[in-house]
Scaffold this active site. Structure first.
Site, PDB file in Angstrom:
ATOM      1  N   SER A 225       0.842  -1.197   0.000  1.00  9.82           N
ATOM      2  CA  SER A 225       0.000   0.000   0.000  1.00  9.82           C
ATOM      3  C   SER A 225       0.874   1.243   0.000  1.00  9.82           C
ATOM      4  CB  SER A 225      -0.897   0.014   1.241  1.00  9.82           C
ATOM      5  OG  SER A 225      -1.519   1.280   1.401  1.00  9.82           O
ATOM      6  N   TYR A 238      -1.938   0.706  10.266  1.00 10.03           N
ATOM      7  CA  TYR A 238      -1.889   0.011   8.976  1.00 10.03           C
ATOM      8  C   TYR A 238      -0.624   0.386   8.200  1.00 10.03           C
ATOM      9  CZ  TYR A 238      -3.362  -1.238   4.208  1.00 10.03           C
ATOM     10  OH  TYR A 238      -3.429  -1.761   2.938  1.00 10.03           O
TER      11      TYR A 238
END
Length: 409
Positions: A225, A238
């Site tokens: 990501s 995250y």
């Protein structure tokens, strides 16, 4: 000598340096040059700039020539090489209950791969859809990548089915965002939950299957990501897990060069995957967060502040792209390209975001990220109170000053 040059000269030199520097960076990344070759390329670029200055070409002409050269180079290097055949190649994919994993398993099966797809729930809708729509080549395995025993059993089952054949591809897709919000408000269980799946689970899978990958001189393709490279507000837990994953994959890529195993990382833009659009799930996570926060901390931030963050995420998730094809096509390229890239940007805007992060000042790139994700309107409650107190104090001081002026008059 330095004072002989005017401001336009330095502006011209800056533009030229950024242009050539960016072009060289792209060429080096695309060509997978070694350290020695990279040094030679940069020295060559430096000599080129120096020689061009010696000719004293007008700025517009020089930039036009450089632009034409870059366009010619791009047109030559961007021609896609024929992909390798999929038939006879085996690939292991994690996290196939939904999202990218399920779509990738279906696509690669249709191409002719022998697919090993892991799911958390063998009786779930995702597993049933794969069994219903895919060929007999596809093997479903129930695996929680955070459980070492299940990973080892999946390895044994894969080995038994492959026989003497190695594993061509490992697609590390399984991932989770346990919760999101300000770093101070994120529970330690959120940090640990993200790290367990996104980093330690993927690490365990990768280490376990590496002998099969080395045997086939295969590929490791990891879905990461941009949050692992950029400080997105409210994604501290995250993003930290993805940052650890990115560094591990980059390290592994260097170490596996002698073995002939190639490692690629895919950085998608925003898509509707997994639990991202599951309102009930995020409502439950929000309720649990409110109940778990220390009262003093919740008082400082305010429940309305935490709720606004949740609503902003829901809005962001609703607007996410439901079409997975850019990511699926990129995974296929990484698995079958004769010269896979180190990094792939999958989806609109990701390359532009990295360009801003690489070449713009931090102050501008940070503002860009804040505008890109969650656009907070509320301040934490304690800051609102402080701001109100300061305003009242200023008003009180102004009234006192006015009264003093009246008395003096």
């Amino acid at each position: 000598m330095m004072e002989d040059y005017t401001l336009p000269f330095w502006i011209y030199l800056t533009v030229l340096t950024v242009f050539i520097g960016g072009a060289m960076k792209k060429m080096i990344l695309a060509s997978h040059l070694s350290a020695a070759s990279t040094l030679v390329a940069w020295l060559g670029a430096t000599v080129l700039v120096e020689r061009l200055w010696a000719f004293c070409l007008p700025a517009a002409v020089l930039l036009a020539l450089l632009g034409l050269t870059w366009c010619l180079y791009s047109s030559i290097t961007s021609r896609p090489l024929p992909l390798l055949p999929a038939q006879g190649k085996a690939v292991f994919i994690t996290g196939c209950d939904s999202g990218f994993g399920k779509a990738t398993a279906k696509h690669l099966d249709a191409l002719g791969f022998e697919v090993f797809a892991t799911v958390l729930d063998m009786s779930g809708e995702g597993a049933r859809e794969l069994q219903r729509t895919c060929s007999p080549r596809l093997t479903l395995l129930q695996v929680d990548i955070t459980q070492p025993q299940q990973v080892q059993q999946a390895l044994l089952d894969t080995k038994a089915k492959l026989g003497l054949k190695g594993l061509w591809g490992l697609v590390n897709n399984a991932g989770v965002c346990v919760n999101f919000g300000d770093s101070e408000l994120s529970l330690m269980s959120n940090y640990r939950g993200c790290m367990e799946v996104n980093f330690f689970g993927t690490l365990n899978i990768t280490k376990s299957f590496l002998p099969l990958l080395r045997q086939a001189k295969g590929r490791i393709v990891t879905i990461s990501s941009p949050a692992g490279d950029h400080p997105f507000p409210c994604l501290g837990a995250y993003g930290s897990s993805k940052a650890a994953l990115n560094l591990f994959m980059n390290t592994l890529r260097h170490e596996l060069v002698p073995w002939g195993v190639q490692v690629s990382t895919i950085l998608p833009s925003s898509y509707k995957t997994g639990q991202s659009s599951n309102t009930a799930y995020w409502e439950q996570q929000h309720k649990q967060l409110i109940q778990s926060l220390p009262p003093a901390l919740l008082e400082d931030y305010g429940e309305d502040y935490v709720s606004e963050t949740k609503e902003l995420f829901h809005t962001y998730a609703r607007n996410a792209n439901p079409d997975f094809s850019p990511v699926i096509n990129t995974i296929t390229q990484a698995l079958l390209s004769p010269q896979p890239r180190v990094r792939y940007f999958a989806g609109p805007g990701v390359g532009f975001m990295y360009f801003i992060h690489s070449y713009f000042p931090f102050s501008l790139s940070n503002k860009f990220l804040q505008k890109l994700f969650v656009k907070k309107k509320l301040m934490p409650r304690a800051l609102r109170k402080q701001s109100g107190f300061d305003m009242d104090l200023n008003l009180h001081n102004n009234n006192n000053n006015n009264n003093e002026e009246k008395l003096i008059k």
